[in-house]
Design an enzyme around this catalytic site. Sequence first.
Site, PDB file in Angstrom:
ATOM      1  N   GLY A  86      62.482 -32.701 -24.163  1.00  0.00           N
ATOM      2  CA  GLY A  86      62.452 -32.307 -22.760  1.00  0.00           C
ATOM      3  C   GLY A  86      62.653 -33.556 -21.932  1.00  0.00           C
ATOM      4  O   GLY A  86      63.465 -34.410 -22.284  1.00  0.00           O
ATOM      5  N   SER A 118      64.361 -35.437 -29.802  1.00  0.00           N
ATOM      6  CA  SER A 118      64.854 -35.800 -28.477  1.00  0.00           C
ATOM      7  C   SER A 118      63.853 -36.709 -27.758  1.00  0.00           C
ATOM      8  O   SER A 118      63.651 -37.844 -28.167  1.00  0.00           O
ATOM      9  CB  SER A 118      65.174 -34.530 -27.690  1.00  0.00           C
ATOM     10  OG  SER A 118      65.822 -34.809 -26.483  1.00  0.00           O
ATOM     11  N   ALA A 119      63.193 -36.224 -26.703  1.00  0.00           N
ATOM     12  CA  ALA A 119      62.216 -37.049 -26.003  1.00  0.00           C
ATOM     13  C   ALA A 119      61.100 -37.514 -26.927  1.00  0.00           C
ATOM     14  O   ALA A 119      60.589 -38.628 -26.795  1.00  0.00           O
ATOM     15  CB  ALA A 119      61.628 -36.282 -24.817  1.00  0.00           C
ATOM     16  N   HIS A 155      70.784 -37.734 -28.837  1.00  0.00           N
ATOM     17  CA  HIS A 155      71.912 -37.022 -28.225  1.00  0.00           C
ATOM     18  C   HIS A 155      73.064 -37.979 -27.913  1.00  0.00           C
ATOM     19  O   HIS A 155      73.765 -37.811 -26.899  1.00  0.00           O
ATOM     20  CB  HIS A 155      71.498 -36.318 -26.928  1.00  0.00           C
ATOM     21  CG  HIS A 155      70.374 -35.347 -27.059  1.00  0.00           C
ATOM     22  ND1 HIS A 155      70.522 -34.107 -27.620  1.00  0.00           N
ATOM     23  CD2 HIS A 155      69.062 -35.445 -26.695  1.00  0.00           C
ATOM     24  CE1 HIS A 155      69.356 -33.468 -27.579  1.00  0.00           C
ATOM     25  NE2 HIS A 155      68.459 -34.265 -27.030  1.00  0.00           N
ATOM     26  N   GLU A 190      73.914 -35.629 -32.237  1.00  0.00           N
ATOM     27  CA  GLU A 190      73.267 -34.351 -32.516  1.00  0.00           C
ATOM     28  C   GLU A 190      73.578 -33.912 -33.936  1.00  0.00           C
ATOM     29  O   GLU A 190      74.710 -34.016 -34.405  1.00  0.00           O
ATOM     30  CB  GLU A 190      73.714 -33.304 -31.502  1.00  0.00           C
ATOM     31  CG  GLU A 190      73.233 -33.634 -30.100  1.00  0.00           C
ATOM     32  CD  GLU A 190      73.218 -32.432 -29.185  1.00  0.00           C
ATOM     33  OE1 GLU A 190      73.821 -31.403 -29.545  1.00  0.00           O
ATOM     34  OE2 GLU A 190      72.605 -32.526 -28.110  1.00  0.00           O
TER      35      GLU A 190
END
Length: 244
Positions: A86, A118-119, A155, A190
Amino acid sequence: MKLLLLSNSTQHGREYLAHALDTVTGFLPEGGRLAFVPYALSDHDAYTAQVRKALEPAGITVRGVHESSAPVDELHACDAVFVGGGNSFRLLAELYATGLRQAVTEAVRGGMPYMGASAGTNMAAPTLRTTNDMPIVQPPSFETLGLVPFQINPHYLDPDPGSTHKGETREQRLTEFLEENDVAVLGLREGSWLRVTGDRARVEGARPARLFRRGTPPEELPADTEVSELLRHSPRFDRRTNGE
Protein backbone atom coordinates in the site's frame (compact mmCIF):
# COMPACT_ATOMS: atom_id res chain seq x y z
CA MET A 1 16.97 -14.13 9.80
CA LYS A 2 14.34 -15.54 7.48
CA LEU A 3 12.90 -13.03 5.00
CA LEU A 4 10.64 -13.36 1.97
CA LEU A 5 10.38 -10.00 0.21
CA LEU A 6 7.90 -9.90 -2.67
CA SER A 7 7.83 -7.14 -5.25
CA ASN A 8 4.05 -7.43 -5.50
CA SER A 9 1.17 -9.29 -3.84
CA THR A 10 -1.16 -9.26 -6.85
CA GLN A 11 -0.13 -10.25 -10.36
CA HIS A 12 -2.16 -9.08 -13.37
CA GLY A 13 -5.01 -11.50 -14.07
CA ARG A 14 -4.51 -13.54 -10.88
CA GLU A 15 -5.92 -13.62 -7.38
CA TYR A 16 -4.16 -12.11 -4.37
CA LEU A 17 -0.80 -13.89 -3.75
CA ALA A 18 -1.65 -16.58 -6.32
CA HIS A 19 1.52 -16.01 -8.36
CA ALA A 20 3.71 -16.86 -5.35
CA LEU A 21 1.36 -18.97 -3.22
CA ASP A 22 3.48 -22.13 -3.13
CA THR A 23 6.53 -20.08 -2.15
CA VAL A 24 4.59 -18.17 0.51
CA THR A 25 2.99 -21.23 2.12
CA GLY A 26 6.32 -23.04 2.04
CA PHE A 27 7.99 -20.11 3.78
CA LEU A 28 5.44 -19.59 6.56
CA PRO A 29 5.36 -22.06 9.47
CA GLU A 30 2.98 -24.91 8.69
CA GLY A 31 -0.23 -24.59 10.69
CA GLY A 32 1.13 -21.43 12.28
CA ARG A 33 -0.37 -18.13 13.37
CA LEU A 34 0.49 -15.17 11.14
CA ALA A 35 0.52 -11.56 12.34
CA PHE A 36 -0.65 -9.43 9.43
CA VAL A 37 0.21 -5.71 9.44
CA PRO A 38 -2.46 -3.93 7.30
CA TYR A 39 -1.50 -0.31 7.97
CA ALA A 40 -0.44 0.54 4.40
CA LEU A 41 -4.14 0.64 3.38
CA SER A 42 -6.94 2.55 5.10
CA ASP A 43 -9.45 -0.33 5.42
CA HIS A 44 -7.62 -2.68 7.77
CA ASP A 45 -10.50 -5.14 8.14
CA ALA A 46 -11.02 -5.63 4.41
CA TYR A 47 -7.29 -5.99 3.84
CA THR A 48 -6.96 -8.63 6.56
CA ALA A 49 -9.95 -10.50 5.13
CA GLN A 50 -8.21 -10.61 1.75
CA VAL A 51 -5.12 -12.17 3.31
CA ARG A 52 -7.23 -14.69 5.24
CA LYS A 53 -8.99 -15.74 2.05
CA ALA A 54 -5.64 -16.41 0.38
CA LEU A 55 -3.82 -18.17 3.23
CA GLU A 56 -6.27 -19.85 5.60
CA PRO A 57 -7.09 -22.66 3.10
CA ALA A 58 -3.41 -23.62 3.52
CA GLY A 59 -3.90 -23.97 7.28
CA ILE A 60 -2.38 -20.62 8.24
CA THR A 61 -4.30 -18.64 10.87
CA VAL A 62 -4.22 -14.92 10.05
CA ARG A 63 -4.50 -12.30 12.77
CA GLY A 64 -4.58 -8.60 11.92
CA VAL A 65 -2.48 -6.75 14.47
CA HIS A 66 -5.10 -3.98 14.45
CA GLU A 67 -7.67 -6.47 15.80
CA SER A 68 -5.95 -6.33 19.18
CA SER A 69 -5.82 -3.36 21.53
CA ALA A 70 -2.14 -4.24 21.93
CA PRO A 71 -0.61 -4.80 18.46
CA VAL A 72 2.84 -5.59 19.87
CA ASP A 73 1.37 -8.33 22.08
CA GLU A 74 -0.46 -9.74 19.06
CA LEU A 75 2.81 -9.85 17.16
CA HIS A 76 4.52 -11.73 19.98
CA ALA A 77 1.68 -14.27 20.08
CA CYS A 78 2.29 -15.23 16.45
CA ASP A 79 4.78 -17.44 14.62
CA ALA A 80 5.51 -15.15 11.66
CA VAL A 81 4.73 -11.63 10.45
CA PHE A 82 3.50 -10.37 7.07
CA VAL A 83 3.63 -6.64 6.31
CA GLY A 84 1.37 -5.89 3.37
CA GLY A 85 1.64 -3.36 0.57
CA GLY A 86 0.00 0.00 0.00
CA ASN A 87 1.38 3.41 0.85
CA SER A 88 4.83 3.14 2.41
CA PHE A 89 4.66 6.48 4.24
CA ARG A 90 1.35 5.66 5.90
CA LEU A 91 2.66 2.22 6.83
CA LEU A 92 5.86 3.51 8.39
CA ALA A 93 4.04 6.21 10.34
CA GLU A 94 1.78 3.57 11.91
CA LEU A 95 4.70 1.27 12.67
CA TYR A 96 6.23 4.10 14.69
CA ALA A 97 2.91 5.05 16.33
CA THR A 98 2.10 1.50 17.48
CA GLY A 99 5.61 0.54 18.58
CA LEU A 100 5.72 -2.16 15.95
CA ARG A 101 8.75 -0.75 14.17
CA GLN A 102 11.02 -1.71 17.04
CA ALA A 103 9.02 -4.81 18.01
CA VAL A 104 9.05 -6.31 14.50
CA THR A 105 12.76 -5.60 14.09
CA GLU A 106 13.58 -7.32 17.36
CA ALA A 107 11.28 -10.28 16.69
CA VAL A 108 12.68 -10.90 13.22
CA ARG A 109 16.28 -10.59 14.38
CA GLY A 110 15.32 -13.10 17.07
CA GLY A 111 14.17 -15.65 14.50
CA MET A 112 10.57 -14.81 13.54
CA PRO A 113 10.02 -15.22 9.77
CA TYR A 114 9.21 -11.93 8.00
CA MET A 115 7.27 -11.64 4.77
CA GLY A 116 6.78 -8.35 3.00
CA ALA A 117 5.06 -7.32 -0.21
CA SER A 118 5.56 -3.98 -1.98
CA ALA A 119 5.50 -1.42 0.87
CA GLY A 120 6.18 -4.24 3.31
CA THR A 121 9.28 -5.09 1.30
CA ASN A 122 10.37 -1.45 1.43
CA MET A 123 10.19 -1.70 5.22
CA ALA A 124 12.94 -4.36 5.24
CA ALA A 125 15.50 -1.88 3.84
CA PRO A 126 17.34 0.70 5.99
CA THR A 127 15.24 3.63 4.80
CA LEU A 128 12.14 4.62 2.86
CA ARG A 129 14.09 6.54 0.24
CA THR A 130 13.59 4.19 -2.72
CA THR A 131 9.83 3.77 -2.44
CA ASN A 132 7.63 4.70 -5.40
CA ASP A 133 4.92 6.16 -3.16
CA MET A 134 3.61 9.67 -2.55
CA PRO A 135 4.25 11.00 1.00
CA ILE A 136 0.59 11.28 1.99
CA VAL A 137 1.64 11.44 5.66
CA GLN A 138 4.93 12.32 7.34
CA PRO A 139 6.49 9.58 9.50
CA PRO A 140 8.86 10.63 12.29
CA SER A 141 11.83 9.44 10.24
CA PHE A 142 12.64 7.75 6.92
CA GLU A 143 14.37 4.96 8.87
CA THR A 144 12.57 1.64 8.39
CA LEU A 145 13.35 -1.80 9.86
CA GLY A 146 16.88 -2.23 8.48
CA LEU A 147 16.63 -6.01 8.15
CA VAL A 148 18.92 -5.86 5.11
CA PRO A 149 21.70 -3.28 4.60
CA PHE A 150 20.71 -2.30 1.05
CA GLN A 151 17.75 -0.51 -0.51
CA ILE A 152 14.94 -2.20 -2.46
CA ASN A 153 12.71 -0.79 -5.18
CA PRO A 154 9.60 -3.00 -5.57
CA HIS A 155 7.53 -2.83 -8.77
CA TYR A 156 10.64 -1.87 -10.71
CA LEU A 157 9.64 -0.73 -14.22
CA ASP A 158 11.91 -0.76 -17.27
CA PRO A 159 11.90 2.31 -19.53
CA ASP A 160 9.35 2.11 -22.34
CA PRO A 161 11.21 2.95 -25.57
CA GLY A 162 7.94 3.92 -27.25
CA SER A 163 6.73 6.27 -24.52
CA THR A 164 6.40 10.03 -25.12
CA HIS A 165 6.30 10.72 -21.36
CA LYS A 166 9.13 13.12 -20.47
CA GLY A 167 9.27 12.53 -16.71
CA GLU A 168 12.08 10.54 -15.13
CA THR A 169 12.22 6.80 -15.67
CA ARG A 170 12.64 4.55 -12.65
CA GLU A 171 16.27 4.04 -13.65
CA GLN A 172 16.85 7.80 -13.69
CA ARG A 173 15.26 8.22 -10.26
CA LEU A 174 17.44 5.50 -8.76
CA THR A 175 20.51 7.01 -10.40
CA GLU A 176 19.65 10.31 -8.71
CA PHE A 177 19.38 8.47 -5.40
CA LEU A 178 22.88 7.04 -5.90
CA GLU A 179 24.28 10.50 -6.58
CA GLU A 180 23.47 11.34 -2.95
CA ASN A 181 23.75 7.93 -1.24
CA ASP A 182 26.32 5.15 -1.57
CA VAL A 183 24.25 2.00 -1.09
CA ALA A 184 23.11 -0.72 -3.47
CA VAL A 185 19.50 -0.72 -4.68
CA LEU A 186 17.83 -3.96 -5.74
CA GLY A 187 15.04 -3.34 -8.27
CA LEU A 188 12.47 -6.12 -8.04
CA ARG A 189 10.27 -6.44 -11.10
CA GLU A 190 6.73 -7.68 -10.59
CA GLY A 191 6.70 -11.44 -10.26
CA SER A 192 10.09 -11.53 -8.52
CA TRP A 193 11.13 -11.67 -4.89
CA LEU A 194 14.14 -11.86 -2.60
CA ARG A 195 14.68 -14.67 -0.10
CA VAL A 196 17.10 -14.24 2.81
CA THR A 197 18.07 -17.12 5.07
CA GLY A 198 20.76 -16.27 7.60
CA ASP A 199 23.74 -14.90 5.67
CA ARG A 200 22.45 -16.06 2.29
CA ALA A 201 20.28 -14.04 -0.11
CA ARG A 202 18.85 -15.08 -3.47
CA VAL A 203 16.71 -13.47 -6.16
CA GLU A 204 13.80 -15.74 -7.08
CA GLY A 205 10.56 -15.69 -9.06
CA ALA A 206 9.51 -15.41 -12.66
CA ARG A 207 11.53 -12.36 -13.72
CA PRO A 208 15.09 -11.06 -13.28
CA ALA A 209 15.93 -8.31 -10.82
CA ARG A 210 18.05 -5.25 -11.57
CA LEU A 211 20.89 -4.13 -9.32
CA PHE A 212 22.01 -0.51 -9.09
CA ARG A 213 25.31 0.57 -7.54
CA ARG A 214 27.09 3.90 -7.53
CA GLY A 215 29.62 4.28 -10.33
CA THR A 216 28.72 1.11 -12.26
CA PRO A 217 26.09 0.31 -14.92
CA PRO A 218 22.92 -1.45 -13.71
CA GLU A 219 23.26 -5.23 -13.60
CA GLU A 220 20.64 -7.80 -14.60
CA LEU A 221 20.19 -10.60 -12.06
CA PRO A 222 18.35 -13.65 -13.42
CA ALA A 223 16.12 -15.68 -11.10
CA ASP A 224 18.11 -17.95 -8.77
CA THR A 225 21.03 -15.50 -8.63
CA GLU A 226 22.71 -15.43 -5.24
CA VAL A 227 23.24 -11.90 -3.90
CA SER A 228 24.59 -12.75 -0.45
CA GLU A 229 27.46 -10.28 -0.84
CA LEU A 230 24.92 -7.45 -0.58
CA LEU A 231 24.35 -8.44 3.04
CA ARG A 232 27.94 -7.63 3.92
CA HIS A 233 28.11 -3.96 2.87
CA SER A 234 27.53 -0.95 5.11
CA PRO A 235 25.45 1.80 3.43
CA ARG A 236 26.39 5.47 3.48
CA PHE A 237 23.43 7.84 3.41
CA ASP A 238 23.14 11.59 3.11
CA ARG A 239 21.82 12.36 6.59
CA ARG A 240 20.29 15.66 5.42
CA THR A 241 17.37 13.82 3.81
CA ASN A 242 16.44 11.35 6.55
CA GLY A 243 13.46 13.26 7.90
CA GLU A 244 15.35 14.06 11.09
